[in-house]
Scaffold this motif. Structure first.
Motif, PDB file in Angstrom:
ATOM      1  N   THR A  95      12.148  30.885  19.483  1.00  0.00           N
ATOM      2  CA  THR A  95      11.378  30.222  18.429  1.00  0.00           C
ATOM      3  C   THR A  95      12.014  28.931  17.934  1.00  0.00           C
ATOM      4  O   THR A  95      11.449  28.265  17.069  1.00  0.00           O
ATOM      5  CB  THR A  95      11.190  31.180  17.227  1.00  0.00           C
ATOM      6  N   ALA A  96      13.149  28.553  18.504  1.00  0.00           N
ATOM      7  CA  ALA A  96      13.861  27.356  18.041  1.00  0.00           C
ATOM      8  C   ALA A  96      13.079  26.089  18.369  1.00  0.00           C
ATOM      9  O   ALA A  96      12.622  25.898  19.495  1.00  0.00           O
ATOM     10  CB  ALA A  96      15.250  27.290  18.663  1.00  0.00           C
ATOM     11  N   ALA A  97      12.916  25.205  17.382  1.00  0.00           N
ATOM     12  CA  ALA A  97      12.224  23.937  17.596  1.00  0.00           C
ATOM     13  C   ALA A  97      13.091  22.989  18.428  1.00  0.00           C
ATOM     14  O   ALA A  97      12.590  22.249  19.277  1.00  0.00           O
ATOM     15  CB  ALA A  97      11.875  23.300  16.260  1.00  0.00           C
ATOM     16  N   SER A  98      14.402  23.017  18.196  1.00  0.00           N
ATOM     17  CA  SER A  98      15.348  22.183  18.956  1.00  0.00           C
ATOM     18  C   SER A  98      16.489  23.082  19.427  1.00  0.00           C
ATOM     19  O   SER A  98      17.561  23.118  18.811  1.00  0.00           O
ATOM     20  CB  SER A  98      15.880  21.040  18.091  1.00  0.00           C
ATOM     21  N   PRO A  99      16.275  23.833  20.511  1.00  0.00           N
ATOM     22  CA  PRO A  99      17.278  24.803  20.956  1.00  0.00           C
ATOM     23  C   PRO A  99      18.577  24.138  21.396  1.00  0.00           C
ATOM     24  O   PRO A  99      18.566  23.051  21.966  1.00  0.00           O
ATOM     25  CB  PRO A  99      16.586  25.497  22.136  1.00  0.00           C
ATOM     26  N   ASP A 100      19.693  24.816  21.100  1.00  0.00           N
ATOM     27  CA  ASP A 100      20.975  24.328  21.576  1.00  0.00           C
ATOM     28  C   ASP A 100      21.198  24.811  23.010  1.00  0.00           C
ATOM     29  O   ASP A 100      20.327  25.454  23.613  1.00  0.00           O
ATOM     30  CB  ASP A 100      22.110  24.769  20.651  1.00  0.00           C
ATOM     31  N   GLU A 101      22.366  24.510  23.556  1.00  0.00           N
ATOM     32  CA  GLU A 101      22.627  24.818  24.968  1.00  0.00           C
ATOM     33  C   GLU A 101      22.524  26.309  25.256  1.00  0.00           C
ATOM     34  O   GLU A 101      21.917  26.725  26.246  1.00  0.00           O
ATOM     35  CB  GLU A 101      24.016  24.310  25.353  1.00  0.00           C
ATOM     36  N   SER A 102      23.108  27.140  24.408  1.00  0.00           N
ATOM     37  CA  SER A 102      23.069  28.586  24.653  1.00  0.00           C
ATOM     38  C   SER A 102      21.647  29.124  24.521  1.00  0.00           C
ATOM     39  O   SER A 102      21.240  30.024  25.268  1.00  0.00           O
ATOM     40  CB  SER A 102      24.010  29.306  23.682  1.00  0.00           C
ATOM     41  N   GLN A 103      20.875  28.586  23.587  1.00  0.00           N
ATOM     42  CA  GLN A 103      19.493  29.029  23.435  1.00  0.00           C
ATOM     43  C   GLN A 103      18.641  28.615  24.628  1.00  0.00           C
ATOM     44  O   GLN A 103      17.745  29.349  25.066  1.00  0.00           O
ATOM     45  CB  GLN A 103      18.911  28.470  22.133  1.00  0.00           C
ATOM     46  N   LYS A 104      18.919  27.446  25.182  1.00  0.00           N
ATOM     47  CA  LYS A 104      18.214  27.015  26.391  1.00  0.00           C
ATOM     48  C   LYS A 104      18.518  27.966  27.548  1.00  0.00           C
ATOM     49  O   LYS A 104      17.652  28.251  28.379  1.00  0.00           O
ATOM     50  CB  LYS A 104      18.610  25.591  26.765  1.00  0.00           C
ATOM     51  N   MET A 105      19.743  28.459  27.603  1.00  0.00           N
ATOM     52  CA  MET A 105      20.113  29.429  28.640  1.00  0.00           C
ATOM     53  C   MET A 105      19.307  30.714  28.495  1.00  0.00           C
ATOM     54  O   MET A 105      18.822  31.286  29.477  1.00  0.00           O
ATOM     55  CB  MET A 105      21.614  29.738  28.557  1.00  0.00           C
ATOM     56  N   ILE A 106      19.146  31.176  27.262  1.00  0.00           N
ATOM     57  CA  ILE A 106      18.381  32.399  27.019  1.00  0.00           C
ATOM     58  C   ILE A 106      16.916  32.197  27.407  1.00  0.00           C
ATOM     59  O   ILE A 106      16.310  33.040  28.078  1.00  0.00           O
ATOM     60  CB  ILE A 106      18.497  32.818  25.538  1.00  0.00           C
ATOM     61  N   VAL A 107      16.335  31.061  27.022  1.00  0.00           N
ATOM     62  CA  VAL A 107      14.944  30.769  27.377  1.00  0.00           C
ATOM     63  C   VAL A 107      14.792  30.676  28.893  1.00  0.00           C
ATOM     64  O   VAL A 107      13.796  31.133  29.468  1.00  0.00           O
ATOM     65  CB  VAL A 107      14.473  29.475  26.695  1.00  0.00           C
ATOM     66  N   SER A 108      15.790  30.105  29.555  1.00  0.00           N
ATOM     67  CA  SER A 108      15.771  30.029  31.017  1.00  0.00           C
ATOM     68  C   SER A 108      15.728  31.422  31.627  1.00  0.00           C
ATOM     69  O   SER A 108      14.981  31.683  32.580  1.00  0.00           O
ATOM     70  CB  SER A 108      17.001  29.273  31.517  1.00  0.00           C
ATOM     71  N   ALA A 109      16.514  32.341  31.075  1.00  0.00           N
ATOM     72  CA  ALA A 109      16.530  33.721  31.579  1.00  0.00           C
ATOM     73  C   ALA A 109      15.189  34.410  31.342  1.00  0.00           C
ATOM     74  O   ALA A 109      14.687  35.131  32.209  1.00  0.00           O
ATOM     75  CB  ALA A 109      17.655  34.505  30.910  1.00  0.00           C
ATOM     76  N   ILE A 110      14.597  34.175  30.175  1.00  0.00           N
ATOM     77  CA  ILE A 110      13.289  34.774  29.883  1.00  0.00           C
ATOM     78  C   ILE A 110      12.243  34.241  30.851  1.00  0.00           C
ATOM     79  O   ILE A 110      11.449  34.999  31.415  1.00  0.00           O
ATOM     80  CB  ILE A 110      12.876  34.476  28.422  1.00  0.00           C
ATOM     81  N   THR A 111      12.221  32.926  31.039  1.00  0.00           N
ATOM     82  CA  THR A 111      11.247  32.310  31.937  1.00  0.00           C
ATOM     83  C   THR A 111      11.363  32.862  33.351  1.00  0.00           C
ATOM     84  O   THR A 111      10.365  33.207  33.989  1.00  0.00           O
ATOM     85  CB  THR A 111      11.440  30.787  31.960  1.00  0.00           C
ATOM     86  N   ALA A 112      12.600  32.935  33.862  1.00  0.00           N
ATOM     87  CA  ALA A 112      12.804  33.439  35.225  1.00  0.00           C
ATOM     88  C   ALA A 112      12.405  34.908  35.328  1.00  0.00           C
ATOM     89  O   ALA A 112      11.809  35.328  36.332  1.00  0.00           O
ATOM     90  CB  ALA A 112      14.270  33.256  35.627  1.00  0.00           C
ATOM     91  N   ASP A 113      12.709  35.694  34.309  1.00  0.00           N
ATOM     92  CA  ASP A 113      12.384  37.118  34.345  1.00  0.00           C
ATOM     93  C   ASP A 113      10.881  37.351  34.259  1.00  0.00           C
ATOM     94  O   ASP A 113      10.341  38.226  34.947  1.00  0.00           O
ATOM     95  CB  ASP A 113      13.091  37.852  33.204  1.00  0.00           C
TER      96      ASP A 113
END
Length: 299
Positions: A210-228
């Motif tokens: 839900t982050a409007a401006s995700p930091d590096e670690s949050q981008k990693m989490i979103v990347s994992a969600i997208t791939a999964d």
């Protein structure tokens, strides 16, 4: 940090070329304004994009010290971050009499997705013979002016509802997310039947999603969600023996049509039987290919 490219020859000033925004040309010929993204992108249809340029040829020749006999052209190139495929449009000649032109890219179904990088170039098409200035471009294809635009083909947000809820089951309490859908029903509408559930107790996942401006670690989490999510959709549908049986075509917006487009985009040029066979016989290789296609942790 943005990368700056230095050429071993003179290039045009920024003001030598006036470039309008890219527009999308629909199948009926209507031009549609796009603002950095295409919300209704369909990987199963051709994508045609057009951009108008106005070039001050005389100023460009003077700045670049290009002889009057040199031929100059404009061209557009595209690169899809998701599929790692690229291509270019037709080169359009530029002259003092014809200094307002359109560059076009036409991308066939299944070749692009995610972020599309568009480069607009003014190039030295054909250099003339004879002496040249020491710092004038001399090779065909030399870039005299360029700019870059990124276009998101997946829309501004997810294509299905996202819902935060408590994962009360003892087996799911530590899970971050779960895709709620039915691969056994490819004929039902995608938007009404597919939901991404986020565990509201998993603060890191919830905040990243839900982050409007995700930091590096949050981008990693979103990347994992997208791939999964991509893995779940693709493998779930491929394991449905009725999917694609006898060449059946699903209506636009159904689970079968949307996930079918995703499969075609992820495995361009490969038939369904070949993709299914690799999932069945080489599951580890198949999983690694999905990681690569969805660019897991590449942020």
């Amino acid at each position: 940090m943005a990368q700056r490219i230095f050429f071993p020859y003179r290039v045009a000033s920024a003001g030598a070329v006036q470039a309008k925004s890219w527009v999308r040309v629909l199948p009926n010929g209507v031009q549609q304004q796009i603002d950095g993204y295409i919300a209704d992108f369909d990987a199963g249809t051709e994508l045609k994009l057009v951009r108008s340029l106005s070039v001050n040829i005389d100023a460009l020749r003077r700045k670049c010290e290009i002889p009057a006999a040199d031929r100059i052209s404009a061209v557009a190139q595209w690169f899809s971050v998701l599929t790692e495929l690229r291509g270019k449009g037709r080169q359009v000649a530029l002259t003092a009499a014809k200094n307002e032109v359109e560059v076009t890219v036409e991308i066939s179904p299944g070749l692009a997705g995610g972020t599309l990088v568009l480069r607009t170039l003014v190039i030295l098409d054909t250099p003339s013979e004879g002496a040249r200035q020491p710092f004038a471009a001399a090779r065909a294809g030399s870039v005299l002016w360029q700019d870059r635009t990124e276009l998101v083909l997946e829309g501004k947000g997810p294509r299905f509802p996202v819902e935060a809820r408590k994962f009360d089951s003892q087996y799911l309490s530590e899970a971050g997310w779960m895709l709620d859908w039915r691969p056994s029903s490819p004929e039902i509408m995608f938007m009404g039947s597919v939901r991404l559930l986020l565990n509201e107790r998993h603060k890191a996942v919830l905040e990243a999603a839900t982050a409007a401006s995700p930091d590096e670690s949050q981008k990693m989490i979103v990347s994992a969600i997208t791939a999964d999510v991509g893995r779940s959709l693709i493998t779930g549908m491929l394991r449905n023996p009725e999917f694609g049986k006898d060449g059946v075509r699903y209506e636009r917006g159904t689970v079968g049509q949307v996930v079918g487009n995703l499969i075609a985009l992820t495995f361009p040029g490969e038939d369904l039987d070949t993709v299914r066979a690799q999932l069945e016989n080489e599951p580890e290789t198949f999983a690694a290919r999905l990681q690569s296609r969805f660019r897991l942790f590449t942020v």
